[in-house]
Design a protein around this motif. Structure first.
Motif, PDB file in Angstrom:
ATOM      1  N   ILE A 196       0.856  -1.184   0.000  1.00 22.28           N
ATOM      2  CA  ILE A 196       0.000   0.000   0.000  1.00 22.28           C
ATOM      3  C   ILE A 196       0.889   1.230   0.000  1.00 22.28           C
ATOM      4  CG2 ILE A 196      -1.778   1.255   1.278  1.00 22.28           C
ATOM      5  CD1 ILE A 196      -2.573  -1.385   2.518  1.00 22.28           C
ATOM      6  N   PRO A 197       0.753   2.119  -1.005  1.00 21.64           N
ATOM      7  CA  PRO A 197       1.589   3.317  -1.006  1.00 21.64           C
ATOM      8  C   PRO A 197       1.314   4.161   0.215  1.00 21.64           C
ATOM      9  CG  PRO A 197       0.478   3.022  -3.111  1.00 21.64           C
ATOM     10  CD  PRO A 197      -0.139   2.059  -2.158  1.00 21.64           C
ATOM     11  N   GLY A 198       2.322   4.859   0.677  1.00 19.46           N
ATOM     12  CA  GLY A 198       2.141   5.696   1.838  1.00 19.46           C
ATOM     13  C   GLY A 198       3.267   6.675   2.013  1.00 19.46           C
ATOM     14  N   PRO A 199       3.326   7.330   3.146  1.00 16.60           N
ATOM     15  CA  PRO A 199       4.220   8.455   3.335  1.00 16.60           C
ATOM     16  C   PRO A 199       5.623   8.080   3.759  1.00 16.60           C
ATOM     17  CG  PRO A 199       2.757   8.256   5.166  1.00 16.60           C
ATOM     18  CD  PRO A 199       2.354   7.186   4.194  1.00 16.60           C
ATOM     19  N   LEU A 239       2.624  23.084  -0.984  1.00 15.92           N
ATOM     20  CA  LEU A 239       2.483  23.408   0.442  1.00 15.92           C
ATOM     21  C   LEU A 239       2.358  22.146   1.287  1.00 15.92           C
ATOM     22  CD1 LEU A 239       0.113  26.493   0.132  1.00 15.92           C
ATOM     23  CD2 LEU A 239       2.518  26.516   0.801  1.00 15.92           C
ATOM     24  N   SER A 240       1.737  21.102   0.743  1.00 18.86           N
ATOM     25  CA  SER A 240       1.682  19.824   1.459  1.00 18.86           C
ATOM     26  C   SER A 240       3.084  19.258   1.657  1.00 18.86           C
ATOM     27  CB  SER A 240       0.838  18.815   0.676  1.00 18.86           C
ATOM     28  OG  SER A 240      -0.489  19.258   0.525  1.00 18.86           O
ATOM     29  N   ARG A 243       2.071  11.780  -4.305  1.00 19.71           N
ATOM     30  CA  ARG A 243       0.764  12.430  -4.363  1.00 19.71           C
ATOM     31  C   ARG A 243      -0.130  11.910  -3.244  1.00 19.71           C
ATOM     32  NH1 ARG A 243      -2.211  14.784  -8.723  1.00 19.71           N
ATOM     33  NH2 ARG A 243      -4.438  14.853  -8.267  1.00 19.71           N
ATOM     34  N   GLU A 244      -0.035  10.604  -2.951  1.00 20.36           N
ATOM     35  CA  GLU A 244      -0.859  10.026  -1.890  1.00 20.36           C
ATOM     36  C   GLU A 244      -0.562  10.676  -0.543  1.00 20.36           C
ATOM     37  OE1 GLU A 244      -0.864   7.210  -5.225  1.00 20.36           O
ATOM     38  OE2 GLU A 244       0.724   8.275  -4.178  1.00 20.36           O
ATOM     39  N   GLU A 245       0.724  10.938  -0.277  1.00 20.50           N
ATOM     40  CA  GLU A 245       1.056  11.557   0.997  1.00 20.50           C
ATOM     41  C   GLU A 245       0.549  12.995   1.042  1.00 20.50           C
ATOM     42  OE1 GLU A 245       4.739  12.379   4.074  1.00 20.50           O
ATOM     43  OE2 GLU A 245       5.149  11.473   2.129  1.00 20.50           O
ATOM     44  N   CYS A 246       0.664  13.713  -0.070  1.00 19.04           N
ATOM     45  CA  CYS A 246       0.137  15.083  -0.117  1.00 19.04           C
ATOM     46  C   CYS A 246      -1.355  15.097   0.192  1.00 19.04           C
ATOM     47  CB  CYS A 246       0.396  15.694  -1.492  1.00 19.04           C
ATOM     48  SG  CYS A 246       2.120  16.119  -1.819  1.00 19.04           S
ATOM     49  N   GLU A 247      -2.091  14.171  -0.401  1.00 26.00           N
ATOM     50  CA  GLU A 247      -3.533  14.130  -0.184  1.00 26.00           C
ATOM     51  C   GLU A 247      -3.866  13.703   1.243  1.00 26.00           C
ATOM     52  OE1 GLU A 247      -4.817  11.613  -3.350  1.00 26.00           O
ATOM     53  OE2 GLU A 247      -4.772  13.234  -4.839  1.00 26.00           O
ATOM     54  N   GLU A 248      -3.044  12.829   1.808  1.00 24.16           N
ATOM     55  CA  GLU A 248      -3.252  12.433   3.204  1.00 24.16           C
ATOM     56  C   GLU A 248      -3.022  13.618   4.135  1.00 24.16           C
ATOM     57  OE1 GLU A 248      -0.955   9.673   6.486  1.00 24.16           O
ATOM     58  OE2 GLU A 248      -0.995   9.000   4.399  1.00 24.16           O
ATOM     59  N   ILE A 249      -2.004  14.420   3.833  1.00 26.41           N
ATOM     60  CA  ILE A 249      -1.720  15.612   4.629  1.00 26.41           C
ATOM     61  C   ILE A 249      -2.878  16.593   4.548  1.00 26.41           C
ATOM     62  CG2 ILE A 249      -0.256  17.667   4.691  1.00 26.41           C
ATOM     63  CD1 ILE A 249       2.104  15.790   3.989  1.00 26.41           C
ATOM     64  N   ALA A 263      -5.964  15.889   3.927  1.00 24.72           N
ATOM     65  CA  ALA A 263      -7.157  15.311   4.545  1.00 24.72           C
ATOM     66  C   ALA A 263      -7.153  15.464   6.067  1.00 24.72           C
ATOM     67  CB  ALA A 263      -7.265  13.837   4.178  1.00 24.72           C
ATOM     68  N   PHE A 264      -5.997  15.739   6.665  1.00 22.10           N
ATOM     69  CA  PHE A 264      -5.934  15.918   8.118  1.00 22.10           C
ATOM     70  C   PHE A 264      -6.798  17.097   8.551  1.00 22.10           C
ATOM     71  CE2 PHE A 264      -4.086  17.823  11.917  1.00 22.10           C
ATOM     72  CZ  PHE A 264      -4.034  16.737  12.773  1.00 22.10           C
ATOM     73  N   ASP A 265      -6.768  18.180   7.751  1.00 22.73           N
ATOM     74  CA  ASP A 265      -7.595  19.357   8.034  1.00 22.73           C
ATOM     75  C   ASP A 265      -8.104  19.886   6.700  1.00 22.73           C
ATOM     76  OD1 ASP A 265      -8.843  21.580   9.009  1.00 22.73           O
ATOM     77  OD2 ASP A 265      -7.018  22.629   9.643  1.00 22.73           O
ATOM     78  N   PRO A 266      -9.103  19.230   6.114  1.00 25.58           N
ATOM     79  CA  PRO A 266      -9.517  19.568   4.747  1.00 25.58           C
ATOM     80  C   PRO A 266     -10.084  20.968   4.587  1.00 25.58           C
ATOM     81  CG  PRO A 266     -11.062  18.025   5.761  1.00 25.58           C
ATOM     82  CD  PRO A 266      -9.884  18.116   6.678  1.00 25.58           C
ATOM     83  N   GLU A 267     -10.486  21.609   5.688  1.00 30.53           N
ATOM     84  CA  GLU A 267     -11.055  22.953   5.609  1.00 30.53           C
ATOM     85  C   GLU A 267     -10.001  24.047   5.663  1.00 30.53           C
ATOM     86  OE1 GLU A 267     -14.214  23.309   4.927  1.00 30.53           O
ATOM     87  OE2 GLU A 267     -14.380  21.119   4.960  1.00 30.53           O
ATOM     88  N   LEU A 268      -8.739  23.692   5.837  1.00 27.49           N
ATOM     89  CA  LEU A 268      -7.686  24.699   5.890  1.00 27.49           C
ATOM     90  C   LEU A 268      -7.643  25.469   4.571  1.00 27.49           C
ATOM     91  CD1 LEU A 268      -5.350  25.780   7.667  1.00 27.49           C
ATOM     92  CD2 LEU A 268      -3.842  24.174   6.469  1.00 27.49           C
TER      93      LEU A 268
END
Length: 226
Positions: A32-35, A125-126, A202-208, A210-215
């Motif tokens: 599984i790809p990850g950070p 920025l991620s 890209r997966e790690e950027c999107e995970e980052i 998703a931690f605070d998606p409203e930022l």
């Protein structure tokens, strides 16, 4: 009749002999790809890739140093299915550092200036947060200069057009060019502190994100520009 049962264990697992005396058949699932991995002691830099990695390609984190853990996903009779999961080194404190630096007046002016998102879109920025997680500094040690060093490095890794990132020097030092060698010295030290692990998937950027998606900075999406 044997039945398959899921297993919720998240720790490293080693196959154990079955009670019947027959060996378990182990099935290994795909990775599984990850950070990325935590910071470790510096080593000589690896050879640079021939061309820059594009965000729309499938990422293989051969240089990210992610730590893997194995866990038992299912048990079915004498068959045990193992799955590999990569563990993120990005912690809530790294997000807090990033949010704190977004309040810096110089960083605010820089982001407001970059209306076309040439230097600071949401993926770049991620990567700043990812680099903070790898550099191994205490939260209080991260200052304005680290934000711009990480952003400069993200542009090095992802952007073919290197001219826009030169604006970073104007916001940091104005017209004083004598500080640029110091910046590049600090950039080298920052990369070395990350054990030369500068690739971010890209997966790690999107995970980052998703931690605070409203930022608000995650709205800096080039695909939404007019």
């Amino acid at each position: 009749m044997s039945s398959c049962q899921p297993c919720s264990q998240s720790e490293d697992q080693s196959p154990q002999p079955s009670s019947s005396g027959y060996p378990l058949e182990v099935v290994v699932d795909e990775e599984i790809p990850g950070p990325s991995a935590p910071w470790v002691d510096p080593r000589p830099p690896p050879q640079s890739p021939e061309r820059k990695r594009r965000r729309d390609e499938s990422d293989e984190e051969t240089n990210s140093g992610a730590e893997d853990i194995w866990f038992v996903e299912t048990l079915c009779g004498l068959k045990m299915k193992l799955k590999r999961r990569r563990v993120s080194s990005v912690l809530p404190e790294h997000h807090e550092v990033f949010n704190r630096l977004l309040e810096d007046p110089v960083i605010k002016r820089f982001l407001a200036w970059d209306k076309d998102l040439r230097v600071s879109d949401k993926y770049l920025l991620s990567m700043v947060i990812a680099y903070f997680s790898r550099a191994g500094l205490f939260s209080w040690q991260y200052q304005r200069i680290h934000f711009f060093i990480a952003l400069y490095l993200a542009n090095d890794m992802e952007e073919d057009n290197q001219a826009p990132k030169q604006a970073i020097f104007s916001f940091l030092y104005g017209k004083n060019r004598s500080q640029r060698p110091l910046f590049h010295k600090l950039r080298f030290q920052f990369i070395r502190s990350m054990d030369w692990k500068t690739r971010v998937s890209r997966e790690e950027c999107e995970e980052i994100q998703a931690f605070d998606p409203e930022l608000w900075v995650w709205g800096r999406d080039r695909s939404l520009l007019p």
